[in-house]
Design a protein around this motif. Structure first.
Motif, short mmCIF file in Angstrom:
data_model
loop_
_atom_site.label_atom_id
_atom_site.label_comp_id
_atom_site.label_asym_id
_atom_site.label_seq_id
_atom_site.Cartn_x
_atom_site.Cartn_y
_atom_site.Cartn_z
N PHE A 4 82.80 41.33 77.73
CA PHE A 4 82.33 39.97 78.02
C PHE A 4 80.99 39.96 78.74
O PHE A 4 80.21 39.01 78.59
N ALA A 5 80.70 41.00 79.49
CA ALA A 5 79.36 41.11 80.08
C ALA A 5 78.32 41.26 78.97
O ALA A 5 77.23 40.64 79.03
N ARG A 20 78.62 40.18 75.92
CA ARG A 20 78.53 38.88 75.24
C ARG A 20 77.59 37.94 76.00
O ARG A 20 76.79 37.22 75.41
N HIS A 21 77.69 37.95 77.31
CA HIS A 21 76.82 37.12 78.15
C HIS A 21 75.36 37.51 77.95
O HIS A 21 74.48 36.65 77.77
N ARG A 22 75.08 38.81 77.96
CA ARG A 22 73.69 39.28 77.81
C ARG A 22 73.14 38.91 76.43
O ARG A 22 72.00 38.45 76.31
N ALA A 43 73.97 36.53 74.48
CA ALA A 43 73.79 35.09 74.33
C ALA A 43 72.67 34.55 75.20
O ALA A 43 72.21 33.41 74.99
N TRP A 65 72.84 33.78 78.40
CA TRP A 65 73.34 32.75 79.29
C TRP A 65 72.81 32.94 80.71
O TRP A 65 72.31 34.01 81.07
N ASP A 97 74.88 35.98 86.34
CA ASP A 97 75.03 37.44 86.31
C ASP A 97 75.98 37.86 85.20
O ASP A 97 77.17 37.48 85.22
N PRO A 98 75.53 38.63 84.20
CA PRO A 98 76.40 39.05 83.11
C PRO A 98 77.63 39.84 83.58
O PRO A 98 78.74 39.64 83.08
N ASP A 99 77.42 40.74 84.56
CA ASP A 99 78.54 41.54 85.04
C ASP A 99 79.56 40.69 85.78
O ASP A 99 80.78 40.90 85.66
N PHE A 102 80.17 37.58 85.13
CA PHE A 102 80.88 36.85 84.09
C PHE A 102 81.94 37.74 83.45
O PHE A 102 83.08 37.32 83.22
N GLY A 103 81.57 38.99 83.16
CA GLY A 103 82.52 39.93 82.57
C GLY A 103 83.71 40.18 83.47
O GLY A 103 84.86 40.23 83.01
#
Length: 360
Positions: free
Chosen positions: A116-117, A119-121, A123, A125, A128-130, A132-133
């Motif tokens: 999911f981190a 996926r955040h990167r 996209a 968004w 913080d991607p990490d 979010f993950g």
């Protein structure tokens, strides 16, 4: 009664395929519900499907099923579906464990928090991607635990049967959760005793891998007290042996088979029985080397090799293997103390051999 059967007990009675069918059908229904709620939940459904259906030994449903059959339970797809709920307890524990250990992979694929981190990167968004993950992994792990409850109750069993099994299921989930906390606490305090390592292993993994699934099956079959006692006498030592094998593989396992980087338990600083045994017997130089490398996320291949040598030279690997053998013998002896269905008894023997001699 001590040889591994050519047909795995997980595959006997079509069990693996029936467990997979139960999980697939349940997850399809959950995906449909999530999709109608919000399209943003589709990746959640996909991730849990990939995690639950993409691997796993299915040992817990197998112990539950053969425990049920051993106690005289009549086979049914409803019982198999109820026992498949154990796979969601397992998924929850692994997703959370990977997050707490900051593991990058699980079964050769990105761990859920890494997935999911990424996926955040990808996209682009905000935030913080990490972070979010991490949040996604906590929530998906929680969702799996909720779904374990839902599958148990929706499997089609008589409500009185479910009520009889409910206390075992609840206690199992409590034990694995507090076991996870004790693991985190032990790493933080640096307790390196074998006693502490054994307690963590018992509650974090051993009991919910063997004893509790067996007792769940026994409860579903309304087993007599002597069968329940024999199952505990079999399940507790075997569960510990299973975890000790896991500890050995976490240091000495082949990444091609385990799906985890070599020496990952060392990088994560796990105070396992294997490590505790080494620290108790190794010389001062070896102890310093082991403590310096334990918990170092940057530990490279050469560093892992050196720590393996320290553990082997200390005699800890040999003593752990001997303990696995002794615990397995004790577990198998317990099965001879009670009258069980013949096929189920042999399947429990074969499960013991498979669980303690595995290489993945």
């Amino acid at each position: 009664m001590t040889h591994a059967a050519p047909v795995s007990p997980v595959d006997r009675a079509g069990l693996r395929q029936r467990v997979e069918k139960s999980l697939t059908e349940f997850l399809a229904g959950q995906r449909g519900w999530l999709t109608t709620l919000d399209e943003g939940l589709v990746p959640v459904a996909e991730a849990i499907e990939a995690f639950v259906l993409g691997g796993g030994k299915r040992l817990r449903p197998a112990f539950g099923y053969w425990g049920y059959r051993g106690a005289g339970g009549v086979d049914s797809d409803q019982v198999v579906a109820a026992l498949a709920a154990l796979e969601f307890v397992q998924a929850s524990a692994l997703i959370h464990d990977d997050l707490m250990d900051r593991s990058d992979t699980r079964r050769g694929e990105p761990a859920v928090h890494r997935r999911f981190a990424a996926r955040h990167r990808e996209a682009g968004w905000g935030g913080d991607p990490d972070g979010f993950g991490d949040a996604a992994a906590i929530l998906l792990g929680d969702l799996c635990l909720v779904w374990s409850d839902e599958l148990l109750h929706s499997a089609g069993l008589d409500p009185r049967t479910v009520a009889r099994a409910r206390p075992v299921f609840d206690e199992m989930r409590t034990e694995v959760t507090v076991g996870q906390y004790l693991d985190v606490l032990t790493q933080a305090t640096g307790d390196t005793s074998r006693e502490r390592a054994g307690k963590v292993a018992r509650y974090k993994s051993a009991k919910y891998t063997v004893e509790r699934p067996l007792l769940l099956g026994a409860a579903l079959a309304d087993a007599p007290a002597e069968v329940i006692a024999a199952y505990s006498a079999y399940g507790l030592p075997l569960g510990e042996a299973f975890q000790l094998r896991d500890d050995v593989l976490g240091v000495f396992g082949d990444p091609e088979r385990t799906g985890k980087p070599a020496g990952d338990d060392l990088r994560e600083g796990k105070r396992t029985y294997l490590v505790a045994a080494a620290l108790e017997t190794v010389d001062e130089a070896g102890r310093d080397l082991l403590l310096a490398g334990l918990g170092d996320p940057g530990l490279d291949t050469e560093g892992v090799r050196r720590l393996r040598e320290v553990i082997t030279a200390s005699g800890a690997l040999d003593s752990t293997e001997q303990r696995i053998a002794t615990l397995t013998e004790n577990a198998l002896a317990a099965l001879t103390t009670v009258d069980l269905d013949t096929e189920a008894r042999q399947s429990l023997v074969d499960l013991a051999i498979a669980a303690t001699r595995r290489t993945d």
